[in-house]
Design an enzyme around this catalytic site. Structure first.
Site, PDB file in Angstrom:
ATOM      1  N   CYS A 231      -0.306  -5.052 -11.966  1.00  0.00           N
ATOM      2  CA  CYS A 231      -1.158  -5.619 -10.910  1.00  0.00           C
ATOM      3  C   CYS A 231      -1.754  -4.488 -10.078  1.00  0.00           C
ATOM      4  O   CYS A 231      -1.074  -3.520  -9.757  1.00  0.00           O
ATOM      5  CB  CYS A 231      -0.339  -6.502  -9.975  1.00  0.00           C
TER       6      CYS A 231
ATOM      7  N   CYS B 299     -14.298 -11.927  -6.008  1.00  0.00           N
ATOM      8  CA  CYS B 299     -14.054 -10.533  -6.398  1.00  0.00           C
ATOM      9  C   CYS B 299     -15.326  -9.783  -6.788  1.00  0.00           C
ATOM     10  O   CYS B 299     -15.378  -8.563  -6.634  1.00  0.00           O
ATOM     11  CB  CYS B 299     -13.002 -10.463  -7.498  1.00  0.00           C
TER      12      CYS B 299
ATOM     13  N   LYS C 138      -6.686  -0.453 -10.685  1.00  0.00           N
ATOM     14  CA  LYS C 138      -5.269  -0.093 -10.796  1.00  0.00           C
ATOM     15  C   LYS C 138      -4.944   1.084  -9.886  1.00  0.00           C
ATOM     16  O   LYS C 138      -3.919   1.117  -9.228  1.00  0.00           O
ATOM     17  CB  LYS C 138      -4.935   0.293 -12.244  1.00  0.00           C
TER      18      LYS C 138
ATOM     19  N   HIS D 253      -7.880  -2.855  -4.597  1.00  0.00           N
ATOM     20  CA  HIS D 253      -8.965  -3.820  -4.704  1.00  0.00           C
ATOM     21  C   HIS D 253      -9.343  -4.350  -3.321  1.00  0.00           C
ATOM     22  O   HIS D 253      -9.037  -5.490  -2.981  1.00  0.00           O
ATOM     23  CB  HIS D 253      -8.519  -4.954  -5.644  1.00  0.00           C
TER      24      HIS D 253
END
Ligand SMILES: [Zn+2]
Lengths: 396, 133
Positions: free
Chosen positions: A215, A88, A337, A341
Site C-alpha cells: 500500500c 484520485c 509507493k 499519495h
C-alpha cells in the site's frame, strides 16, 4: 489538443509528513518552485487563469477550499480560478483542465496546482475521508456499510488477479521493491529507502492478499505546472514539453455493476482516447508514471493502458522490463509507493516527473529516451471508475 | 467520516431495497442492478423491470480486511457475489470459521444480520454465509 499546448514549468515540494507546513505553505512553495523552473523567466501576472486541484475539502482537516484560496495565496486575484475534485485523478484532471483552457484559445498562459494535507488527522480518520468509512464508497446505502475503502477494493481485484491470471503475492511485492528502489534516487519522494521482497511479504497483512508494503503511504504534498500556447513556449523556456493528449475515462460508480475485476475500464477508456488524440501507439511511449496506489494496481494499469497484454505484466516486471533501465520504465520516480499519495498533488507530481525526464534533468533516475514521449496515469474513485491519462513529448 | 443515522431519510427511502432486495433488470441488455434505478447503468435504456434479487450465489471475489474502520471488529471479509440467474451483490461474510474456508466459487446465501451499531441503534441488513454442500 496536439500541437496547441506546451508545459513551460513544473514545480513540487518534497512529499512527506509535513506537520510543520500548512496547506498555504505547501501551495506557495510548489508555486514558487514552478515559477523558478521556467528557465527564461516569467512574470507571474502573465498567468491568466488557474485550476486548483484539491480532493478532500472538509473531512481531513485542511478546510474546504475553493478557487479563491489558490488565487489569493499566490497573490493573483485578477484571474478566474476554479477548484477541481475528481477522486484520485484530481491532479491529472486539473492538468487537463488547464490544457483545455489554453487549447480553447481562451488563455495563453495558465496554472494547474494540486495540494493535499492528509496527515493532520490520524490515519483512520484520513482513510475514513478516503472512503474507508462505512458509507462513503457506497452512496451511503445502509446495507453496504461494510467498511470498505481503497485497500479492500484493490484487495478484491488482487484476489481475482491471482485466481484468473495466476499472479502471486510475490508478483505484487516486486512492484514495491522496484518502486522503493527508484524512490531512493528521487529527492521529492516521501520514502527513500530500499526494501526487500522478504520485508514486503513479512509486513503485516492489511487486507489479504495485500501487505502493508503493498500500500502507498498517506502523505502531504503539493505540485504545479504552468502550461501555455505551444507557439509561445520558446519565449519562456529553452526546453518546452508538448502536450500530445489529455483525457479522462470513466466506468461504473459501483463495484457490483462492473463485470471484470482484473481490468479497470476507466483506465482502458482514458488510455485509448489519449492514444487516439495523440496519434501514437502504446509502444511509442518511452516511460510511464502509472498510479501504483497498491502494487497489484500497477500491474493492472500496465495492462489496461495497453503496454502489455492482460496477464503479462507480472512476468515483464520479473524480467526487469519495467525497471528504470528496462525496455519500458514504469514509475522511475518511485511512484505513489515511494512518494505517497497526497491525492490532488499526485497527478501533478507525475507531470513534474514526465517533464523532468523529458528535459533529461532527472539525474540518477534518468531514463533512456528514444521517441521522447512519456505517459502519466491516475485511477480511483468509487469502484475505481475514473481515470486520467496525459501524454507529453519533447517534440510538438 | 459521515454515516447516516438509522432514523435518517436514507433508511426510510431504501427500505424495500434493503430487506426485499428489489432491483431492476434491463429489458434491452439484461443488466441487473441494485437498488432500483430508472436508467440502466450499463446501456442507458429506460426499459427496465423490477427484479427481486435471489439470496443465493457464488463468491466472485473477496478479501480479508484486518484494518477495517473503527466500528468493525477485524477481520471482516467483504465479498462480491455472483447471484443465481445473474446480477451481483456486495456484502460481508458472516459465520465463517477460518478465513481460509472462504474461496472464489464457494456457494453462499444471504442471512439477515446486524451490520453495525450507529449512535446506540442497531442497523440490520443481509450478510453472506457459506452453504454446506
Ligand atoms: Zn441495459
Amino acid at each position: 489538443m496536439r500541437g496547441k499546448v506546451a508545459v513551460i514549468g513544473v514545480g513540487m515540494i518534497k512529499f512527506g509528513e509535513l506537520f510543520e507546513k500548512s496547506l498555504e505553505n505547501m501551495i506557495q512553495e510548489a508555486y514558487l518552485n514552478c515559477l523558478k523552473n521556467v528557465d527564461k523567466g516569467i512574470d507571474p501576472k502573465e498567468i491568466k487563469a488557474a485550476w486548483f486541484g484539491q480532493w478532500s475539502g472538509g473531512f481531513i482537516g485542511q478546510g474546504a477550499q475553493s478557487g479563491q484560496s489558490l488565487a489569493s495565496m499566490i497573490g493573483n486575484r485578477n484571474i478566474p480560478c476554479t477548484r477541481l475534485e475528481n477522486a484520485c485523478p484530481t491532479g491529472g484532471d486539473t492538468f487537463r483542465h488547464a490544457c483545455l483552457g489554453v487549447a480553447s484559445g481562451m488563455y495563453d498562459v495558465v496554472l494547474a496546482l494540486g495540494a493535499e494535507k492528509m496527515r493532520d488527522k490520524p490515519s483512520a480518520e484520513s482513510l475514513g475521508g478516503a472512503g474507508g468509512g462505512g458509507g462513503a464508497e457506497t452512496g451511503n446505502h445502509p446495507a453496504w456499510m461494510i467498511g470498505q475503502g481503497g485497500p479492500a477494493i484493490q484487495a478484491m481485484h488482487a484476489t481475482r488477479q491471482m485466481y484468473e491470471l495466476g499472479y502471486t503475492m510475490e508478483d505484487f511485492a516486486r512492484v514495491a521493491v522496484k518502486n522503493h528502489h527508484n524512490g531512493t534516487f528521487c529527492p521529492y519522494a516521501h520514502y527513500q529507502f530500499e526494501i526487500t521482497l522478504e520485508r514486503v511479504l513479512n509486513s503485516p497483512v492489511i487486507c489479504w492478499p495485500l501487505h502493508l508494503f503493498d500500500c502507498c503511504p498517506q502523505t502531504d504534498g503539493a505540485a504545479a505546472a504552468i502550461v501555455c500556447r505551444a507557439d509561445l513556449a520558446k519565449k519562456y523556456t529553452s526546453k518546452p514539453v508538448y502536450v500530445l493528449a489529455s483525457n479522462v475515462g470513466v466506468d461504473h460508480n459501483q463495484l457490483w455493476d462492473r463485470n471484470s475485476f482484473i481490468e479497470q475500464l476507466s483506465t482502458v477508456r482514458a488510455a485509448k482516447g489519449a492514444f487516439q488524440m495523440a496519434g501514437i501507439k502504446p509502444s511509442d511511449v518511452d516511460f510511464a508514471e502509472l498510479h501504483d496506489c497498491f502494487t497489484n494496481t500497477e500491474l493492472m494499469n500496465a495492462e489496461d493502458v495497453g503496454f502489455v497484454r492482460k496477464g503479462e505484466a507480472a512476468r515483464k516486471l520479473k524480467d526487469g522490463e519495467f525497471d528504470m533501465h528496462g525496455s519500458l520504465p514504469i514509475n522511475p520516480s518511485g511512484g505513489l509507493k515511494a512518494h505517497g499519495h497526497p491525492i490532488a498533488a499526485t497527478g501533478l507530481g507525475q507531470i513534474f516527473e514526465l517533464v523532468t525526464q523529458l528535459r533529461e534533468e532527472a539525474d540518477k533516475r534518468q531514463v533512456k529516451l528514444k521517441n521522447g514521449i512519456g505517459l502519466q496515469h491516475n485511477v480511483g474513485g468509487p469502484a475505481f471508475g475514473v481515470s486520467a491519462v496525459n501524454i507529453l513529448s519533447r517534440s510538438p | 467520516m459521515t454515516q447516516p443515522a438509522p432514523a435518517s431519510p436514507v433508511f426510510w427511502r431504501f427500505n424495500p431495497e434493503v430487506f426485499r432486495l428489489i432491483g431492476i433488470k434491463c429489458q434491452d441488455c439484461g443488466h441487473i442492478s441494485y437498488p432500483r434505478t430508472k436508467i440502466c447503468h450499463e446501456c442507458g435504456s429506460q426499459k427496465l423491470e423490477e427484479y427481486q434479487l435471489p439470496k443465493r450465489g457464488t463468491i466472485h471475489t473477496f478479501c480479508v480486511n484486518w484494518a477495517p474502520p473503527p466500528t468493525f471488529e477485524p477481520p471482516i471479509m467483504p465479498v462480491i457475489v455472483d447471484l443465481e440467474g445473474g446480477g451481483r451483490y456486495q456484502g460481508l461474510m458472516t459465520e465463517f470459521g477460518a478465513p481460509e474456508d472462504v474461496k472464489i466459487g464457494a456457494k453462499v446465501e444471504m442471512v439477515l444480520r446486524k451490520l453495525t451499531t450507529d449512535r446506540g441503534l442497531n442497523v440490520y441488513g443481509y450478510k453472506f454465509r457459506l452453504v454446506e454442500e
